[in-house]
Structure formats: C-alpha cells, structure tokens
Design an enzyme around this catalytic site. Structure first.
Site, PDB file in Angstrom:
ATOM      1  N   HIS B 118     -29.189  51.965  51.121  1.00 47.64           N
ATOM      2  CA  HIS B 118     -28.827  52.284  49.729  1.00 47.64           C
ATOM      3  C   HIS B 118     -29.495  51.245  48.823  1.00 47.64           C
ATOM      4  CE1 HIS B 118     -26.071  52.529  46.232  1.00 47.64           C
ATOM      5  NE2 HIS B 118     -25.766  53.736  46.669  1.00 47.64           N
ATOM      6  N   ASP B 195     -23.687  46.663  55.816  1.00 47.04           N
ATOM      7  CA  ASP B 195     -23.231  47.462  54.678  1.00 47.04           C
ATOM      8  C   ASP B 195     -22.287  48.523  55.251  1.00 47.04           C
ATOM      9  OD1 ASP B 195     -22.796  49.354  52.742  1.00 47.04           O
ATOM     10  OD2 ASP B 195     -24.888  49.498  52.102  1.00 47.04           O
ATOM     11  N   GLN B 198     -20.198  53.201  54.063  1.00 43.18           N
ATOM     12  CA  GLN B 198     -19.977  54.531  54.647  1.00 43.18           C
ATOM     13  C   GLN B 198     -19.353  54.472  56.038  1.00 43.18           C
ATOM     14  OE1 GLN B 198     -20.163  57.150  52.869  1.00 43.18           O
ATOM     15  NE2 GLN B 198     -21.435  56.453  51.165  1.00 43.18           N
ATOM     16  N   LYS B 221     -14.449  54.532  47.829  1.00 37.55           N
ATOM     17  CA  LYS B 221     -14.965  55.472  48.828  1.00 37.55           C
ATOM     18  C   LYS B 221     -13.979  55.683  49.960  1.00 37.55           C
ATOM     19  CE  LYS B 221     -19.790  54.122  48.013  1.00 37.55           C
ATOM     20  NZ  LYS B 221     -20.391  55.230  47.279  1.00 37.55           N
ATOM     21  N   CYS B 384     -29.396  57.330  45.578  1.00 39.36           N
ATOM     22  CA  CYS B 384     -29.595  55.879  45.586  1.00 39.36           C
ATOM     23  C   CYS B 384     -30.247  55.420  46.876  1.00 39.36           C
ATOM     24  CB  CYS B 384     -28.285  55.132  45.356  1.00 39.36           C
ATOM     25  SG  CYS B 384     -27.596  55.419  43.740  1.00 39.36           S
TER      26      CYS B 384
END
Ligand code: PLP
Ligand code: PLP
Lengths: 134, 427, 427, 134
Positions: B118, B195, B198, B221, B384
C-alpha cells in the site's frame, strides 16, 4: 444522480461512445498531462492557441464514461473561444453541461479535462511549450 | 455467530435493509456494530475527561478505561500493554517507524519493500530516501504468487537494515507467510516490520508467533472508529526507538534547555490521544473475540472460494481477476476487471496508435452501475497500490472485499451487479 | 443561551445532576453536547464509509459531509476550506510545522518561543534543534504580564526564522495580542505560528485579522471529539510547505521510483482521516456559533472576574494565584496554590536545609479533596507547562478552567472545595 | 477510594505529617532522583547497602500526602531486608500497605518511591555510585 440519469443518460452515452475531437494535435501550442488521483486515469490535452483564441483542441483519455464524455463536451465548448472566456468558465458550468448530479468522486472525473485545460492556458501564458512529464 | 446474526448488530444494515445495501468495501473501512457505538457514546455520556493526569473521578475512570483498552487490544495480538502505541492509523505507524528508525540509518543503507505494498508502506520510505539517501529495493512478485522467503533472501545484502512488508495485500488478497519471512530477515540482522492493516482484522495474528519487531494496523478496518490505530513494537525494540512527535504526555520533564522522555509506550504518544477511539477499538476487539478470529478467517475463506466458483459459473466475457488461486493463502479480497484498460503510456499514444475502443468497462463505471442497480458497494481505482496496478499493466481495477457480515447472497448480488454493468457499458 | 440552558444539552451533566459534578478542567478537555454525539452516531448509523474515493452512495455521502465539515470549521476562523488541514490535535499540528518548516532551516537559524508555552509548543522545536542545531530563544514574561510585541522585537535578529507563541496561556490565562505580535514578526520576515488551543475555543478568532501564517487548535477543547484537530495555514504558506507524513490520500501518483503530491490540504493528510472526528467537530462549531463566540468570551470573562472577587472575599490564608489581573486580557483560567511548595533544587536539599513543613497544600491533595467533597473537578500538576511552573518557583499548581456550561454557582463551589481542602490538609 | 478512606485515613495522616526516615544519608551507597511526570514532584532516595542487605534508607520529597506517606511506609518496610526481598516486593503489596483504593494518577504518586528504590538497587548492582542528575 438518480439511477435513471446515470444509467440511461443519452448525452453521456453519445459523447462516451463517440467522443468529439479525440486524438493528438501534431501542431499544438501547448500540451498538458493531467492525472486523476481518484483512479489513476490520465488525460493528455493538446491546445492550439492563436493569439487570444483557442483554435483547436484534441485529447486522449482512457478514463471512465464521465471523464471521457466531459472531455468531449468541453472540447466542443472551448473551440473558437478566447482564452479569457475559457478562463472564466466555471466548474459549475462544466458540471451543468453534463447534466448529471455527481458525487464528489465522480465530480473529479468530470473535471479532470477542465483542470487540464486551465493549466494549459496558464502554461501557455507563462510561455511554456514543452510537454509536462509525470 | 452466523453472518445473519452478526448483521443484526449493525445499525446501518437495519437502516438500509437486506435489499438496500451490499457493503463490499471492507478493505477500505468497515461498518460499526452497536457495541462499538455504545462504547463511544458511553465515554461522552458518563466519564468524558482527558487521560493520564486527572486525579478526579472522571479523569480516573477515563484513564482506567483507556489503559484497559490498550491492554485488551495488546492481548488480542498477544502483546503486552506497553508494546502497544496508539496512533491514528497504519499510515501514521509506518511514518513513525520511517522517521524514528530512519534517524539511525545512513547513506546506502537498504530497505526492502514489495510491489504489492500500500502507498503508506512506500511513500514514508521514499521520503526517508530524500532525507538520508538510503536505497529502496522492491520484491517484484507476480500477482498470482504470495511473497516467498526466498524473494526476500534474494534481495538481502549486508547493507539491508529494514524489511517492511504487508501480511496481506489489499488489492490481491494474497496472504504472505510472515513468520518464515521474519526468520530470514532476522537471520540477516535486519529489522522486520509487518503492515497488518489487512491481516489483524481478518485472521488470528499473534506477534510472538510471527516474531516481527513491529506491526501496524488500523482500528477502522476492524469494526472500530476511524482516527485510531496501533503500532505494536517488541518491548526491547520500542525501548531503543527514538521518539517521533514531541509534546505533552510523552515527556517526563521539560525545561527551557531540553526534555527527558516518558517510558514506553507513552513516549510515542504526544498530545491528547484519541480516547474514545481507543475505547471504541477495544469494544471492536471484544466483538471480534466473541466471533473468534479462526471463524472470521474461515468465513472469509468460504466467501472467496464461493466467489471463485461464481466467477467460473458466470463466465462473464472479458472478466479478468487477480491474486493467488490458492485459497489457503487468499483473503476475502476480489479485484477484477471487465477487459483491461492498459496503463497510460505516453510513448504509445501517438496518432497512429490510438485505439479508442478498448474492450473494457472502466472500474468507475462498473462501480457506479453496481451501486445504482443492486446497491452493491465496490471500490474502483488504484486502491492506493499504484505500483501493483502498474505491474498488472492496467489503469485501475474494481475490488470487492468481505467481512464478518457478508454472505453468499452478497456474492450472488455482486455477480448480478457485474452483469448489469456489462449490460449498460459492455461494448 | 444561558449557561443553565446550555447545560441541558450535555448528557453528562444530566447524568450526574446539578449537585454531582462541577467540571472545571476545560482547559484539558471539554464535555460534549448531544449535537456532537448525534453527529458521530449518525455517521456510524447512516453513511459510514471511507472518504475521497468511493463512487458508491455511502462513500459519496461520507465525502460530502467530511468536505462540508472542513468548510464549516474553516469558516469559523475565517479561513478557506483548503487552508484547513485535519490533524489529531494541536500537538500534531505543531510537530508537522517543526518538521516541514524545520526541513528548510539550517544551523544557527533562530526560533522564538515563550516561557508560558505548552510542552507541545516547546518539545517539537527542541527535537528540531537536535536534528538541525537551530537556536531557540525564550521570551521570559512575568506571570502577571501578557506577552508584548516589544518582548518579541527584543529577541528578533536577522537569523530569526520562526516565532511560535500561544494566543492564550493554558496555565495563566493570559491572552496575548497576536495581531500586533504578528505585525512585528512579519516586519522582520519571519514566520508567525499561533498556538490557538486555548483561544479558538474561547473567543472570536479570525485568521485574517491576526494575519498569522499558521494556527493550530484541538477539537476536544471546544466541545468536539478527541483525535481531531486542525492546522490552519494560509494558502500561500501551505503551498510552499513540504509534506510531513506520506501514504494514501496525500499522493497523486506513486511509482517504485517516487511519488508526486496531491493539492493542499490533502497533501498533509496521509492515510484514512478521523472522519467522524471531523464531522463531530463541525457539529461542535455549529453549537458554538449558536451561542456566539462573543458571548462565550463575555461569559468566561464574567466568571473569571467573579472568581477574582471571590478570591478576595474568601481571603483564604496562603492562597496565591497567577496570571494577569487585567480581565480584558484574562481567559477563564484560574491557577493557584495554597502556600507554595518550592521547586525542586538539589543544591538546597542538604541536611541542614531541610524544612519538611512547607506551609502548603500539595495540589494533588487539594484536587482529591475538592473532588471527594464537592464534586469539583480540578487539574493539578505542571499543566504541561513546566518552564512556567519553574519560573513561578513552584513544584505544581491547581487550576480551574471554565467553559460555556459553567456558572457563578460553580465558582462558589470551587471556593467551598478549597476551604474543605484547607480544613483537611491545612497545616 | 471512598471519600471516607481518603479524607479520614489516619495512617495516611500519620505518615504524611510525621514521615519516618526523612532526610539525607551522608554515607549512602547509592542515590536516586526520581520524578513523577504527573505533577512534577521529585524524590531523592538514599540507600545504604551492605552486602546483600539494605541497612538504611532516607529520602526527601515535597510531594503530596500519598507520595510522602508511601515513601515513609516503604522506608520502614525495606530497612533490614535483603536486596532480593526488596526486588521481589510487588507494586500490589506496596499499594495494599497504603490501604487506600487509588485511581491511576494517584497510584503513580504512591509508587514513585518504590520505582526509585528499585532503580537504586539496579544501579547498585551495576556498580553505579554517583547520583543521577535530571
Ligand atoms: C496552549 C496549549 N497548547 C497545546 C495544547 C496541546 O493540546 P493537545 O493535547 O490537544 O494536542 C494544549 C492543551 O493542553 C494547550 O493548552
Ligand atoms: C495493506 C494496507 N496498508 C495500509 C493501509 C492504510 O491504512 P490507513 O489508511 O488506515 O492508514 C491500508 C488501507 O487501505 C492497507 O490496506
């Protein structure tokens, strides 16, 4: 935008499927490449300016129906107009030409060609000639 | 809880009704259950106060709830409370690291990223490069492949200082094996950043299992409020990390001459934090715990598997989809195109080459039709993740992404909506 | 609206009742009216979505409301919408400036601050000094005096690049004349930054009047949510300001080689913003507009004037209070001590010198008693303004700070509470 | 903490008004200065350590009633104890000695002397002798 407007708009379809003035202007006075950060679409606008007048416009885009149709309609609007007239053209007028109520993201699609043309005129007035690379 | 039962907890679905809305933009942000909304309102109504310093009852209650939230969220990913730094979002967490770790890097030091990152795991490092002249290397995986430990090993040199990778791509849905990758990275002596934007919302994530030094994720999220996210850092890692933002709360003493820092994690939290955000996120974590993260993952795996089946059965002309076909490594994310609009290439756009009639539906048009016909909410654009979009050779894509409240019916409606857009814009 | 009528809008006061709670920690954070709470809940219930990119109906509604919030908040301080950058709080705004403006400074460049600054307007500059070896100079005003244009002029040299001052001290309540100061600063060619954390919530503030380059403030100190604040920058100033955090939303294009930036103000807003925070703050602004900022100021001026009168009439032994006595220049902030505990001084603490029996009540004890006897919520400590606490020669102070819902009755209860603490801890 | 506990606590009063072991230890083995970020209070703790045993403690603080009383009680607790015993002393025990239910901010007041003593022992074991300046 109601369902009907967007789904059935004939004018949108017309301009999207057979966009006017699509292509490249070999003898353009100024060229602008503008991109729409919302979706990464890119438009190349070529302007041929003679004195105070926009004599010709061509553009290439592979954007969505709205950005393509908006560019097509805008090209028809500005050919033959003076720089002043085009500079005075407001976003609201451009949006109302399209005749659809657009949300903020699609509004950006509708205005990318407008932004490119305005930047093109500014660049021309500053004496810039080369294409802007991104 | 079944997805139908889960939906009952979300006022927005009650409002729009079953037919009204099929929300499939969960990788961007998720809806909020009553439990989260009530936790936020409870703060405003019953114990609204600043935290850390008040010795009066509202201040004490707010501080206690805020501290408990930190503990609870830490516990969710198997971390101690002092290993959880509250930030605005994943983006801020990664910027914090790029700045604070970055301050120790020098010219020529190397950072490894991948082409499926991202923007928030790319741009902070590019900004660091501008300041420090470090070198950034990209793992270039095919969209059908997850990132393999070998892909990382191949790029590691003696100068590699940081490897920062997403545990799950927000555009492909590919789930990378962060534990194995971390091992490779640590063997080389580099720092491993994950990261987790997700992964933490969608599957069991335990930082001790992965072994990473840092992990970033966003509350919004995972059913929580916007404006709150977390940076996990191992205690030893955070202890050695220079502060990022300066101001109230993060200091111990300030004089005109200089300042001394608070202990971790407060050292990294300058100014009044997002208090109701932290409390709301903690309520979201409780909601997810009740469902069970194994079940969340299982549910989404079933939905994406069903999506693949529907893709095959519907056999829509021109439909191209991206990401691994190994469902064990695939999250509930489905990015696709109806015909591919090639990426912009100035060189190819000379007069002779212009083919206007690209056999494709622009993702923006597809999304608008999906919304207006079947109430299906999809995202379209570059997500993104422009480098991956570029590597796919396209201009944009449309993405459906699932969460706990989605069902097979929603997938059926997705394909109805795609077909409606083909009807409207198909060439 | 009268303060009694205003109180009706705050669920927390309904819950605790008139007798239950006298909230006097408004300089730290304020309570939230129903209107703000409902705006936040409305987002969760009716149009929860990420902003900027969604072309579906929830996304469009969220983006429209978010943009309107920016416009409305900008309008409140007389700014255009593209001059408002959303940040977490005042602290982040000042860090953004210290980093982005700081990146253009060099060794020996000078920054002017004052001894009444909040830590968040000191530490970011001290951190910049560590990176860039700039010089920080302090205006050292007496607590009874506001900062005068001459105080600034005296410190300005050819090397002065930035002057960053609070419009209103959060410990003294002194209101500085930022317009005149800005004139002096601009005459010298330096940049003027105003910390508006205590001015924007409490009095009419128009950036065009002041003429400053930047102004920072926090939503939670003006009836809004935590986790949201604003940096105002003049269009020309923002256009020339390098970005701070990198990531989604703030870019136009990203490739593996580099990135280009979005227009202002998005250029400074990396990642998913605090959407409900912005919407809640906009509702808070509407609430304040209905009262009228002139009335807010007038109300607080009356309360602080009444406080001075009560101070005199009660004539409590050992009571010392701080700040200017000119009520035209004094906000609704009342910091005081019952006897002064001298600041810590290692040199003076040799055996011979130890006088245990300081004739004083420690502010922590005072606050605890005030809370437990009369439900009066006060702040005690250094108020994130240690340099001023040091200059006052004390260890700590107790502070009462007023807002729109406070009344004379609350001031009476304050003095009842002080007397109760004297009874409990007086020596 | 209920009103009664705090307002009427006799043990708190006792130790606050006449703190035990208050002062400076000229022949201390290790000295620690610790500050409480909540309110800026500072405490100086002097430890006299002989082999494994804490022989004497003195401290100076001008903190609030709770931090003063907590330091006083703690000093009584640790004199004569071994380093191991003191290291094993938990925060919970210290807080329960004080016997008041404290909120998070006041808890920090109650624990500042404890933190200082623990740091003092660590410093001693590392061989440090000089005072730490802040
Ligand atoms: C004058 C002043 N500046 C800055 C701040 C910091 O505000 P925040 O914690 O919201 O960043 C405060 C809050 O106490 C303040 O009073
Ligand atoms: C993989 C990944 N990383 C980072 C982010 C950025 O998250 P945020 O906008 O909450 O900072 C996202 C969100 O889209 C993401 O999917």
């Amino acid at each position: 935008m109601t369902d009907d407007e967007y789904i059935n708009s004939e004018i949108l379809d017309e301009h999207f499927r057979t966009p006017r003035n699509f292509g490249v202007l070999k003898d353009c006075t100024v060229e602008i490449i503008e991109s729409n950060p919302t979706c990464g679409d890119t438009i190349v606008v070529d302007l041929k300016i003679n004195g105070e007048t926009i004599e010709d416009v061509k553009y290439i885009t592979r954007g969505c129906s709205i950005s393509t149709a908006a560019a097509s309609m805008l090209s028809e609007t500005i050919i033959g107009k003076t720089l002043k007239e085009v500079e005075n053209l407001s976003k609201a007028e451009v949006l109302s030409n399209i005749g659809l109520r657009l949300g903020p993201a699609r509004e950006r699609c509708a205005l990318i060609s407008y932004d490119a043309v305005q930047k093109g005129i500014k660049k021309h007035l500053k004496g810039g000639k080369e294409a802007e690379h991104f | 809880m079944e997805s139908n039962e889960i939906r009952e907890h979300f006022p927005i679905f009650k409002r729009f009704g079953r037919e009204g809305i099929v929300y499939l933009d969960n990788a961007a942000t998720t809806q909020k259950p009553t439990e989260v909304i009530e936790a936020v309102v409870d703060f405003y109504t019953n114990y609204c106060s600043n935290v850390h310093r008040g010795v009066y009852r509202l201040g004490e209650e707010a501080t206690e709830k805020f501290n408990k939230a930190r503990e609870n969220i830490g516990n969710f990913i198997g971390a101690k409370d002092n290993e959880i730094v509250f930030v605005r979002n994943t983006t801020e967490a990664l910027n914090l690291l790029a700045n604070s770790l970055g301050s120790k890097l020098g010219e020529g030091d190397e950072i490894i990223l991948s082409n499926s990152e991202h923007h928030s795991n790319i741009v902070p490092w590019q900004m660091l490069r501008e300041r420090k002249n470090v070198k950034i290397k990209f793992i270039n995986s095919k969209h059908t492949e997850t990132i393999k430990p070998d892909d990382v090993a191949d790029l590691i040199t003696k100068k590699t200082r940081i490897v920062s990778l997403t545990a799950c791509s927000n555009i492909l849905g590919n789930i990378n094996d962060m534990k194995e990758i971390t091992n490779v990275v640590h063997d080389s002596g580099a720092i491993m950043i994950v990261d987790g934007a997700q992964s933490v919302p969608h599957m069991p994530v335990k930082v001790k299992d992965i072994g990473c030094d840092y992990l970033a994720f966003s509350g919004h999220k995972m059913l929580g409020p916007t404006g709150i996210g977390c940076l996990f850092g191992r205690e030893e890692s955070l202890e050695n990390l220079p502060p990022f933002l300066g101001g109230g709360e993060m200091i111990r003493t300030v004089t005109k001459e200089g300042f001394t820092c608070e202990e971790i994690p407060l050292r990294f939290e300058a100014g009044t934090p997002n208090i109701e955000g932290a409390i709301g996120l903690s309520a979201a974590v409780n909601f997810l715990k009740r469902i069970g993260m194994e079940n969340v993952r299982q549910h989404e795996k079933e939905l994406i598997t069903y999506t693949m089946k529907q893709e095959e059965e519907n056999n829509i002309k021109g439909l191209v989809s991206y990401g691994t076909r190994n469902m064990d490594r695939r999250a509930g994310i489905y990015a696709f195109n109806i015909g591919e609009i090639p990426k912009f290439d100035r060189e190819n756009l000379s007069d002779g080459n212009i083919s206007l009639k690209v056999q494709a539906i622009h993702p923006h048009d597809l999304s608008s039709v999906a919304d207006r016909t079947y109430g299906v909410e999809l995202r379209s654009g570059h997500h993104c993740a422009m480098p991956m979009i570029q590597d796919l050779g396209v201009t944009a894509a449309t993405r459906a992404s699932f969460y706990v409240y989605n069902s097979r019916d929603d997938v059926d409606r997705l394909f109805d909506a795609i077909k409606a857009s083909v009807k409207r814009f198909g060439l």
